[in-house]
Design an enzyme around this catalytic site. Structure first.
Site, PDB file in Angstrom:
ATOM      1  N   ASP A   1       0.917  -1.678  -0.282  1.00  0.00           N
ATOM      2  CA  ASP A   1      -0.103   0.044  -0.141  1.00  0.00           C
ATOM      3  C   ASP A   1       0.884   1.285  -0.462  1.00  0.00           C
ATOM      4  OD1 ASP A   1      -2.032   2.208   0.759  1.00  0.00           O
ATOM      5  OD2 ASP A   1      -2.814   0.221   2.027  1.00  0.00           O
ATOM      6  N   ILE A   2       0.656   2.114  -1.116  1.00  0.00           N
ATOM      7  CA  ILE A   2       1.545   3.256  -1.209  1.00  0.00           C
ATOM      8  C   ILE A   2       1.280   4.265  -0.330  1.00  0.00           C
ATOM      9  CG2 ILE A   2       1.910   3.155  -3.236  1.00  0.00           C
ATOM     10  CD1 ILE A   2       0.180   5.534  -3.644  1.00  0.00           C
TER      11      ILE A   2
ATOM     12  N   HIS B   1     -10.131  -5.210  -3.037  1.00  0.00           N
ATOM     13  CA  HIS B   1      -8.533  -5.661  -2.656  1.00  0.00           C
ATOM     14  C   HIS B   1      -8.468  -5.667  -1.275  1.00  0.00           C
ATOM     15  CE1 HIS B   1      -9.505  -1.704  -2.409  1.00  0.00           C
ATOM     16  NE2 HIS B   1      -9.367  -1.678  -1.494  1.00  0.00           N
TER      17      HIS B   1
ATOM     18  N   GLN C   1     -14.611   2.015   1.424  1.00  0.00           N
ATOM     19  CA  GLN C   1     -14.201   1.010   0.329  1.00  0.00           C
ATOM     20  C   GLN C   1     -13.660   2.448  -1.269  1.00  0.00           C
ATOM     21  OE1 GLN C   1     -16.168  -1.482  -3.331  1.00  0.00           O
ATOM     22  NE2 GLN C   1     -13.828  -2.115  -3.374  1.00  0.00           N
TER      23      GLN C   1
END
Length: 148
Positions: free
Chosen positions: A29-30, A99, A93
């Site tokens: 995850d960024i 995901h 979401q």
């Protein structure tokens, strides 16, 4: 289609890729909530879990279990990992593409987790975070090659 996860899957956007198979890609995850926060992203554009093919649904938890084992072997989430699917916009979401989050936890990390929830999209500290993500990706990628 204007979907960030589809763009990552097609190579149009960069990502710290850890693993790929016919149903899923696994990336960091960024905007991680905790170190080694991993996303399992379906290759199918499926906004809801119910939209995902049966074959992919059957594979999802087995892959999550293997990823959990790998995270623990690398020192992340030894005592706990949150597995989280936000199924729909009302469920928080943000990207309408299925995901699964794997968020390694450790005792006493709730204040740091709460701070990251509030500050994760702020621009400060991005360079240091990118360096950390690069290190985590390398470690996890090698561990996954051995595990999976």
């Amino acid at each position: 289609m204007n979907c960030v996860f589809c763009a990552i899957g097609s190579g149009q956007l960069p990502a710290h890729r850890l693993y790929e198979d016919e149903h899923f890609q696994v990336i960091l995850d960024i905007y991680p909530l905790r170190p080694a926060h991993v996303l399992v992203i379906s290759r199918e554009h499926a906004p809801f879990l119910s939209d995902l093919s049966a074959a992919a649904r059957e594979r999802l938890l087995a892959l999550a279990e293997r990823l959990s084992r790998t995270l623990r072997a690398c020192g992340y989430g030894a005592r706990g990992i949150n597995l989280l699917i936000n199924d729909g916009p009302v469920a928080n979401q943000h990207v309408p593409h299925l995901h699964l989050h794997l968020i390694p936890r450790r005792p006493g990390d709730l204040p740091a987790l709460a701070w990251r929830i509030v500050s994760r999209f702020l621009p400060f500290g991005r360079q240091a975070l990118q360096a950390r993500l690069t290190r985590e990706a390398e470690l996890l990628r090698h561990a996954l090659q051995r595990e999976l």
